[in-house]
Design a protein around this motif. Structure first.
Motif, PDB file in Angstrom:
ATOM      1  N   VAL A 176       0.828  -1.211   0.000  1.00  9.81           N
ATOM      2  CA  VAL A 176       0.000   0.000   0.000  1.00  9.81           C
ATOM      3  C   VAL A 176       0.862   1.261   0.000  1.00  9.81           C
ATOM      4  O   VAL A 176       0.631   2.191  -0.782  1.00  9.81           O
ATOM      5  N   VAL A 177       1.887   1.290   0.870  1.00  3.12           N
ATOM      6  CA  VAL A 177       2.755   2.468   0.947  1.00  3.12           C
ATOM      7  C   VAL A 177       3.488   2.670  -0.372  1.00  3.12           C
ATOM      8  O   VAL A 177       3.552   3.795  -0.898  1.00  3.12           O
ATOM      9  N   THR A 178       4.022   1.577  -0.926  1.00  2.08           N
ATOM     10  CA  THR A 178       4.735   1.671  -2.202  1.00  2.08           C
ATOM     11  C   THR A 178       3.806   2.135  -3.317  1.00  2.08           C
ATOM     12  O   THR A 178       4.167   2.982  -4.153  1.00  2.08           O
ATOM     13  N   GLY A 179       2.583   1.585  -3.333  1.00  6.13           N
ATOM     14  CA  GLY A 179       1.611   1.960  -4.357  1.00  6.13           C
ATOM     15  C   GLY A 179       1.252   3.432  -4.297  1.00  6.13           C
ATOM     16  O   GLY A 179       1.189   4.113  -5.335  1.00  6.13           O
ATOM     17  N   ILE A 180       1.029   3.952  -3.096  1.00  3.01           N
ATOM     18  CA  ILE A 180       0.684   5.372  -2.937  1.00  3.01           C
ATOM     19  C   ILE A 180       1.825   6.259  -3.418  1.00  3.01           C
ATOM     20  O   ILE A 180       1.616   7.253  -4.117  1.00  3.01           O
ATOM     21  N   LEU A 181       3.042   5.884  -3.062  1.00  4.97           N
ATOM     22  CA  LEU A 181       4.204   6.677  -3.481  1.00  4.97           C
ATOM     23  C   LEU A 181       4.366   6.661  -5.001  1.00  4.97           C
ATOM     24  O   LEU A 181       4.637   7.697  -5.617  1.00  4.97           O
ATOM     25  N   LEU A 182       4.183   5.477  -5.605  1.00  7.59           N
ATOM     26  CA  LEU A 182       4.362   5.364  -7.059  1.00  7.59           C
ATOM     27  C   LEU A 182       3.272   6.099  -7.834  1.00  7.59           C
ATOM     28  O   LEU A 182       3.528   6.697  -8.875  1.00  7.59           O
ATOM     29  N   VAL A 183       2.036   6.069  -7.312  1.00  9.35           N
ATOM     30  CA  VAL A 183       0.908   6.661  -8.040  1.00  9.35           C
ATOM     31  C   VAL A 183       0.769   8.159  -7.766  1.00  9.35           C
ATOM     32  O   VAL A 183       0.415   8.934  -8.663  1.00  9.35           O
ATOM     33  N   LYS A 184       1.055   8.586  -6.544  1.00  5.58           N
ATOM     34  CA  LYS A 184       0.794   9.979  -6.170  1.00  5.58           C
ATOM     35  C   LYS A 184       2.033  10.863  -6.037  1.00  5.58           C
ATOM     36  O   LYS A 184       2.011  12.044  -6.391  1.00  5.58           O
ATOM     37  N   VAL A 185       3.122  10.311  -5.507  1.00  2.32           N
ATOM     38  CA  VAL A 185       4.296  11.127  -5.198  1.00  2.32           C
ATOM     39  C   VAL A 185       5.287  11.193  -6.358  1.00  2.32           C
ATOM     40  O   VAL A 185       5.720  12.277  -6.766  1.00  2.32           O
ATOM     41  N   VAL A 186       5.625  10.021  -6.885  1.00  4.52           N
ATOM     42  CA  VAL A 186       6.632   9.963  -7.954  1.00  4.52           C
ATOM     43  C   VAL A 186       6.250  10.814  -9.164  1.00  4.52           C
ATOM     44  O   VAL A 186       7.119  11.504  -9.733  1.00  4.52           O
ATOM     45  N   PRO A 187       4.977  10.823  -9.634  1.00  2.00           N
ATOM     46  CA  PRO A 187       4.620  11.659 -10.794  1.00  2.00           C
ATOM     47  C   PRO A 187       4.930  13.147 -10.596  1.00  2.00           C
ATOM     48  O   PRO A 187       5.223  13.863 -11.564  1.00  2.00           O
ATOM     49  N   GLN A 188       4.875  13.638  -9.362  1.00  2.85           N
ATOM     50  CA  GLN A 188       5.196  15.036  -9.093  1.00  2.85           C
ATOM     51  C   GLN A 188       6.674  15.317  -9.388  1.00  2.85           C
ATOM     52  O   GLN A 188       7.035  16.353  -9.947  1.00  2.85           O
ATOM     53  N   PHE A 189       7.518  14.360  -9.021  1.00  2.36           N
ATOM     54  CA  PHE A 189       8.944  14.501  -9.317  1.00  2.36           C
ATOM     55  C   PHE A 189       9.200  14.375 -10.819  1.00  2.36           C
ATOM     56  O   PHE A 189      10.095  15.032 -11.366  1.00  2.36           O
ATOM     57  N   ALA A 209      18.505  16.858 -18.816  1.00  2.00           N
ATOM     58  CA  ALA A 209      19.720  16.040 -18.666  1.00  2.00           C
ATOM     59  C   ALA A 209      19.316  14.573 -18.534  1.00  2.00           C
ATOM     60  O   ALA A 209      18.171  14.255 -18.214  1.00  2.00           O
ATOM     61  N   GLU A 210      20.264  13.691 -18.765  1.00  2.00           N
ATOM     62  CA  GLU A 210      20.002  12.256 -18.656  1.00  2.00           C
ATOM     63  C   GLU A 210      19.852  11.868 -17.180  1.00  2.00           C
ATOM     64  O   GLU A 210      20.690  12.241 -16.343  1.00  2.00           O
ATOM     65  N   LEU A 211      18.796  11.133 -16.894  1.00  2.00           N
ATOM     66  CA  LEU A 211      18.519  10.736 -15.508  1.00  2.00           C
ATOM     67  C   LEU A 211      19.256   9.455 -15.156  1.00  2.00           C
ATOM     68  O   LEU A 211      19.534   8.627 -16.029  1.00  2.00           O
ATOM     69  N   PRO A 212      19.586   9.255 -13.856  1.00  2.00           N
ATOM     70  CA  PRO A 212      20.237   8.021 -13.418  1.00  2.00           C
ATOM     71  C   PRO A 212      19.362   6.796 -13.709  1.00  2.00           C
ATOM     72  O   PRO A 212      18.131   6.890 -13.769  1.00  2.00           O
ATOM     73  N   ALA A 213      20.015   5.652 -13.895  1.00  2.00           N
ATOM     74  CA  ALA A 213      19.301   4.405 -14.229  1.00  2.00           C
ATOM     75  C   ALA A 213      18.283   4.037 -13.146  1.00  2.00           C
ATOM     76  O   ALA A 213      17.169   3.584 -13.441  1.00  2.00           O
ATOM     77  N   PHE A 214      18.669   4.220 -11.875  1.00  2.00           N
ATOM     78  CA  PHE A 214      17.768   3.877 -10.774  1.00  2.00           C
ATOM     79  C   PHE A 214      16.507   4.737 -10.817  1.00  2.00           C
ATOM     80  O   PHE A 214      15.390   4.255 -10.618  1.00  2.00           O
ATOM     81  N   MET A 258      14.299   9.521  -6.311  1.00  2.00           N
ATOM     82  CA  MET A 258      13.731  10.809  -6.719  1.00  2.00           C
ATOM     83  C   MET A 258      14.710  11.971  -6.502  1.00  2.00           C
ATOM     84  O   MET A 258      14.734  12.933  -7.271  1.00  2.00           O
ATOM     85  N   TYR A 259      15.522  11.884  -5.461  1.00  2.00           N
ATOM     86  CA  TYR A 259      16.425  12.996  -5.154  1.00  2.00           C
ATOM     87  C   TYR A 259      17.810  12.845  -5.800  1.00  2.00           C
ATOM     88  O   TYR A 259      18.607  13.787  -5.795  1.00  2.00           O
ATOM     89  N   LEU A 260      18.086  11.661  -6.345  1.00  2.00           N
ATOM     90  CA  LEU A 260      19.381  11.420  -6.967  1.00  2.00           C
ATOM     91  C   LEU A 260      19.682  12.403  -8.105  1.00  2.00           C
ATOM     92  O   LEU A 260      20.802  12.962  -8.171  1.00  2.00           O
ATOM     93  N   PRO A 261      18.707  12.668  -9.030  1.00  2.00           N
ATOM     94  CA  PRO A 261      18.984  13.648 -10.081  1.00  2.00           C
ATOM     95  C   PRO A 261      19.268  15.049  -9.533  1.00  2.00           C
ATOM     96  O   PRO A 261      20.078  15.797 -10.090  1.00  2.00           O
ATOM     97  N   ILE A 262      18.591  15.425  -8.442  1.00  2.00           N
ATOM     98  CA  ILE A 262      18.786  16.753  -7.842  1.00  2.00           C
ATOM     99  C   ILE A 262      20.203  16.850  -7.270  1.00  2.00           C
ATOM    100  O   ILE A 262      20.891  17.872  -7.410  1.00  2.00           O
ATOM    101  N   PHE A 263      20.672  15.742  -6.628  1.00  2.00           N
ATOM    102  CA  PHE A 263      22.016  15.730  -6.076  1.00  2.00           C
ATOM    103  C   PHE A 263      23.059  15.857  -7.190  1.00  2.00           C
ATOM    104  O   PHE A 263      24.046  16.587  -7.056  1.00  2.00           O
TER     105      PHE A 263
END
Length: 403
Positions: free
Chosen positions: A181-194, A203-208, A392-397
């Motif tokens: 449930v936690v993973t699903g919420i993050l993938l559906v709601k949080v990740v799209p914002q990033f 720029a090219e994003l990291p593989a992960f 999600m924060y790897l590209p920002i770093f």
């Protein structure tokens, strides 16, 4: 032919001394209720069906409710309270309206001349054959209060054991469900914002990060389908287990091989076997009939078949301990205690000791499992949530390093 379940009626009336009385009583119609009250010396002035609650409906009757009811009946009868009056006292002290209604229905049958056991047999949903047979044995031997006490002990310990097993099985499942449930919420709601933010980087994003974004796209597109598939699979699984004996045996065999969980299930099976056989044998039930009841009480298709095999061997004259040893399914401690019990004539006492030992072992294993899983839950959730956040924060770093 199915009989109409009695309703609960509210009544007001006058007793033989002219005193006003009111209360509740079960019956199939107001006319029958008035007749029942008249037999009790109450002249009914107002009888009406008790209104049902607008929301929520009736509270379900749980097996532990039946165990408590049995314990209260045993206590009442040991105190010398007549059977019919015991029903009234117990019903008045019950918080669950559905249980109170059931007790009053049994009370009316008994008061009308039916025996206790025949009255219980009218409610197979709550009183199985083993319960009814033991009550019938107590009625016939004139030791109903003693038998009710034995049944109460059996039900209390059995339900306590079931609760432990449920706790052991529920905990790992809860971990998996929470993680999904936690993973699903993050993938559906949080990740799209990033993902929208990353689109402006150029720029090219990291593989992960690309991997997590891909998972997010799949989750957004098929999350509803996934829920439907999971629900359908659960229903299919449950239906297949009930209808297909081979599948049930395979599943029960697999459960016994699961680390820790399998050991808990195994020891609970042995505890139920010993407890049920001890209770039925002490009640004077013939060993062959007792083994028939034990087979259904094991809760495992493999041990049910093994117990029925033991029953067949015993019916041909084989000693119980020898028949159990031949199956190679029962622990040596149980077989040795059975041997001692058969030789000393105290089989029920020996089996009771075995049941107590294995019930305590289940308690210890469940406590150990709980202690083991608590840090695992935190670790699993930490890895899932932390992994997604790092992706999600790897590209920002990396962007910060370039600058």
């Amino acid at each position: 032919m199915a009989t109409h379940a009695p309703d609960v009626f509210l009544y007001k009336g006058v007793d033989k001394k002219g005193k006003k009385v009111e209360g509740e009583i079960s019956g199939t119609s107001s006319a029958i209720v008035k007749a029942q009250l008249l037999k009790q010396g109450i002249r009914a002035q107002n009888v009406r069906k008790k209104p049902k609650p607008l929301f929520g409906g009736k509270k379900k009757i749980k097996p532990m409710d039946i165990a408590i009811f049995t314990r209260q009946m045993a206590t009442m009868m040991k105190a010398g309270v007549p059977l019919v009056q015991s029903f009234d006292i117990v019903a008045d002290g019950v918080d669950n309206p559905a249980l109170a209604e059931l007790i009053r229905a049994i009370r009316e049958d008994v008061a009308a001349g039916g025996g206790f056991a025949p009255s219980l047999r009218k409610h197979p949903k709550y009183f199985d054959d083993l319960f009814c047979n033991l009550v019938e044995s107590g009625e016939q031997s004139g030791s109903l209060e003693t038998m009710l006490d034995r049944i109460a002990i059996y039900k209390e310990k059995t339900e306590r054991l079931k609760a432990k097993i449920k706790k052991a099985m529920t905990y790992p499942i809860a971990v998996v469900v929470v993680a999904i449930v936690v993973t699903g919420i993050l993938l559906v709601k949080v990740v799209p914002q990033f993902a929208e933010t990353f689109g402006s980087f150029g720029a090219e994003l990291p593989a992960f990060t690309l991997f997590v974004l891909g998972l997010s796209e799949i989750a957004q597109a098929y999350w509803l389908h996934a829920i439907v598939v999971i629900i359908a699979a659960l229903f299919f699984f449950k239906s297949l287990k009930q209808r297909n004996k081979s599948f049930a045996i395979l599943l029960d065999r697999l459960i016994l091989k699961v680390p820790i969980i399998g050991q808990i299930v195994y020891q609970s099976i042995i505890a139920r076997f010993a407890r049920t056989l001890s209770t039925t044998f002490a009640a004077g039930v013939p060993l062959i009939d007792a083994l028939e009841s034990v087979a259904g009480a094991t809760g495992n298709a493999i041990y049910e078949a093994a117990t029925l095999k033991v029953k067949d061997e015993v019916s041909t004259g084989t000693q119980l301990n020898v028949a159990m040893r031949q199956t190679k399914m029962f622990p040596s401690m149980l077989i040795q205690m059975t041997t001692i019990g058969e030789e000393s004539g105290s089989l029920d006492e020996m089996l009771d000791k075995v049941a107590n030992y294995y019930e305590e072992a289940v308690d210890n294993l469940v406590d150990s499992l709980t202690s083991l899983l608590e840090p695992m839950i935190m670790s699993v959730l930490g890895i899932l949530v932390g992994g997604l956040m790092i992706a999600m924060y790897l590209p920002i770093f990396q962007l910060g390093n370039v600058v």
